[in-house]
Design an enzyme around this catalytic site. Sequence first.
Site, PDB file in Angstrom:
ATOM      1  N   ASP A  46       1.052  22.636  21.146  1.00  0.00           N
ATOM      2  CA  ASP A  46      -0.076  21.716  21.062  1.00  0.00           C
ATOM      3  C   ASP A  46       0.406  20.330  20.646  1.00  0.00           C
ATOM      4  O   ASP A  46       0.901  20.136  19.543  1.00  0.00           O
ATOM      5  CB  ASP A  46      -1.092  22.248  20.042  1.00  0.00           C
ATOM      6  CG  ASP A  46      -2.300  21.338  19.893  1.00  0.00           C
ATOM      7  OD1 ASP A  46      -3.339  21.634  20.509  1.00  0.00           O
ATOM      8  OD2 ASP A  46      -2.203  20.326  19.157  1.00  0.00           O
ATOM      9  N   TYR A  51       0.119  11.600  18.957  1.00  0.00           N
ATOM     10  CA  TYR A  51       1.283  12.038  18.201  1.00  0.00           C
ATOM     11  C   TYR A  51       2.561  11.311  18.621  1.00  0.00           C
ATOM     12  O   TYR A  51       3.557  11.354  17.901  1.00  0.00           O
ATOM     13  CB  TYR A  51       1.503  13.545  18.346  1.00  0.00           C
ATOM     14  CG  TYR A  51       0.338  14.419  17.956  1.00  0.00           C
ATOM     15  CD1 TYR A  51      -0.761  13.923  17.257  1.00  0.00           C
ATOM     16  CD2 TYR A  51       0.330  15.768  18.301  1.00  0.00           C
ATOM     17  CE1 TYR A  51      -1.825  14.740  16.919  1.00  0.00           C
ATOM     18  CE2 TYR A  51      -0.729  16.592  17.960  1.00  0.00           C
ATOM     19  CZ  TYR A  51      -1.810  16.079  17.277  1.00  0.00           C
ATOM     20  OH  TYR A  51      -2.856  16.894  16.954  1.00  0.00           O
ATOM     21  N   LYS A  76      -3.892  15.941  24.350  1.00  0.00           N
ATOM     22  CA  LYS A  76      -5.221  15.405  24.034  1.00  0.00           C
ATOM     23  C   LYS A  76      -5.298  13.916  24.366  1.00  0.00           C
ATOM     24  O   LYS A  76      -4.310  13.186  24.267  1.00  0.00           O
ATOM     25  CB  LYS A  76      -5.535  15.600  22.547  1.00  0.00           C
ATOM     26  CG  LYS A  76      -5.305  17.014  22.036  1.00  0.00           C
ATOM     27  CD  LYS A  76      -5.617  17.112  20.551  1.00  0.00           C
ATOM     28  CE  LYS A  76      -5.013  18.375  19.958  1.00  0.00           C
ATOM     29  NZ  LYS A  76      -3.563  18.254  19.738  1.00  0.00           N
ATOM     30  N   HIS A 109      -9.842  14.234  22.042  1.00  0.00           N
ATOM     31  CA  HIS A 109      -9.320  14.412  20.684  1.00  0.00           C
ATOM     32  C   HIS A 109     -10.411  14.305  19.617  1.00  0.00           C
ATOM     33  O   HIS A 109     -10.412  15.074  18.644  1.00  0.00           O
ATOM     34  CB  HIS A 109      -8.213  13.384  20.423  1.00  0.00           C
ATOM     35  CG  HIS A 109      -7.223  13.807  19.401  1.00  0.00           C
ATOM     36  ND1 HIS A 109      -5.912  13.388  19.412  1.00  0.00           N
ATOM     37  CD2 HIS A 109      -7.330  14.622  18.325  1.00  0.00           C
ATOM     38  CE1 HIS A 109      -5.269  13.934  18.382  1.00  0.00           C
ATOM     39  NE2 HIS A 109      -6.100  14.676  17.708  1.00  0.00           N
ATOM     40  N   ILE A 231      -2.968  27.090  15.260  1.00  0.00           N
ATOM     41  CA  ILE A 231      -1.729  26.380  15.622  1.00  0.00           C
ATOM     42  C   ILE A 231      -1.031  25.842  14.372  1.00  0.00           C
ATOM     43  O   ILE A 231      -1.040  24.644  14.108  1.00  0.00           O
ATOM     44  CB  ILE A 231      -1.993  25.232  16.624  1.00  0.00           C
ATOM     45  CG1 ILE A 231      -3.230  24.409  16.211  1.00  0.00           C
ATOM     46  CG2 ILE A 231      -2.139  25.760  18.031  1.00  0.00           C
ATOM     47  CD1 ILE A 231      -3.391  23.120  17.010  1.00  0.00           C
ATOM     48  N   LYS A 233       1.860  24.434  11.946  1.00  0.00           N
ATOM     49  CA  LYS A 233       2.988  23.546  12.200  1.00  0.00           C
ATOM     50  C   LYS A 233       4.002  23.661  11.071  1.00  0.00           C
ATOM     51  O   LYS A 233       3.625  23.720   9.896  1.00  0.00           O
ATOM     52  CB  LYS A 233       2.492  22.099  12.323  1.00  0.00           C
ATOM     53  CG  LYS A 233       3.602  21.060  12.426  1.00  0.00           C
ATOM     54  CD  LYS A 233       3.572  20.105  11.254  1.00  0.00           C
ATOM     55  CE  LYS A 233       4.769  19.155  11.314  1.00  0.00           C
ATOM     56  NZ  LYS A 233       4.731  18.158  10.217  1.00  0.00           N
TER      57      LYS A 233
END
Length: 276
Positions: A46, A51, A76, A109, A231, A233
Amino acid sequence: MTTVPTLTLNNGVAMPQLGFGVYQVPDEEATATVRAALDAGYRSIDTAALYQNEVGTGRALAESRIPREELFVTTKLWNTDQGYDSTLRAFDASLERLGLDQVDLYLIHWPAPKLDRYVDTWRAFERIYSEDRTRAIGVSNFQPAHLARLFEASGIVPAVNQVELHPRLQQLAVREFDASNGIATEAWGPLGQGKGGLLEDPTLTQLAAKHGRTPAQIVLRWHIQLGNVVIPKSSTPSRMRENIDVFDFRLDADDMDSIAGMETGARGGPDPDVLS
């Protein structure tokens, strides 16, 4: 290697229930980080235009030699690119950075209600989907009122709604609305983003001791049993392996009730009704 179960989205596409998020991973580190996640068994990645690590992420996917059909790639659209024509241009740019001809899931987003462009944006998403350039389309951080407005303007119900969701912000109203409309709920910040000492909470540490697991594994297992897509991280390979190793134990009803009691309603991220 851990086999991650899948959920079937409302258009028939299978999505891994646990994936790997790359928020705040610098682009120059994204290739090594994503490669480590793939080595740990993750097949759902993802990312997002915001980002600024789609290039590094795409490089890791290409270098992995994992067949494309075994990967599930999400990106996104950022708020400033909302609008019909600008969405189409932004999507082209994301594909180019990722080095892909198609993504598996494309998300708006944030609703950014003050901009008031998400309906036109969704029409562009419908076009992208109709052209088979993404296998599914969805939204992120949408509240029921935002979703209801999309329903009025569109024939395509989002496949996924990705929202901040963890034991202190359990999003029951959003989850119930999503479920009643066939939308999968996906949790970002599923471990509380390391804020507020969530993983040191006595409820979680006691459950971790009971099951011989870590508090993070307890939280991720809670998500899985609720039916959320999740998700987590991490940039640490050992933590990546730990986070995916949550499919060989089960929380009982009392455990689930204990975590339900942790709700405070506290957000770690922005309010979707405010952020533009």
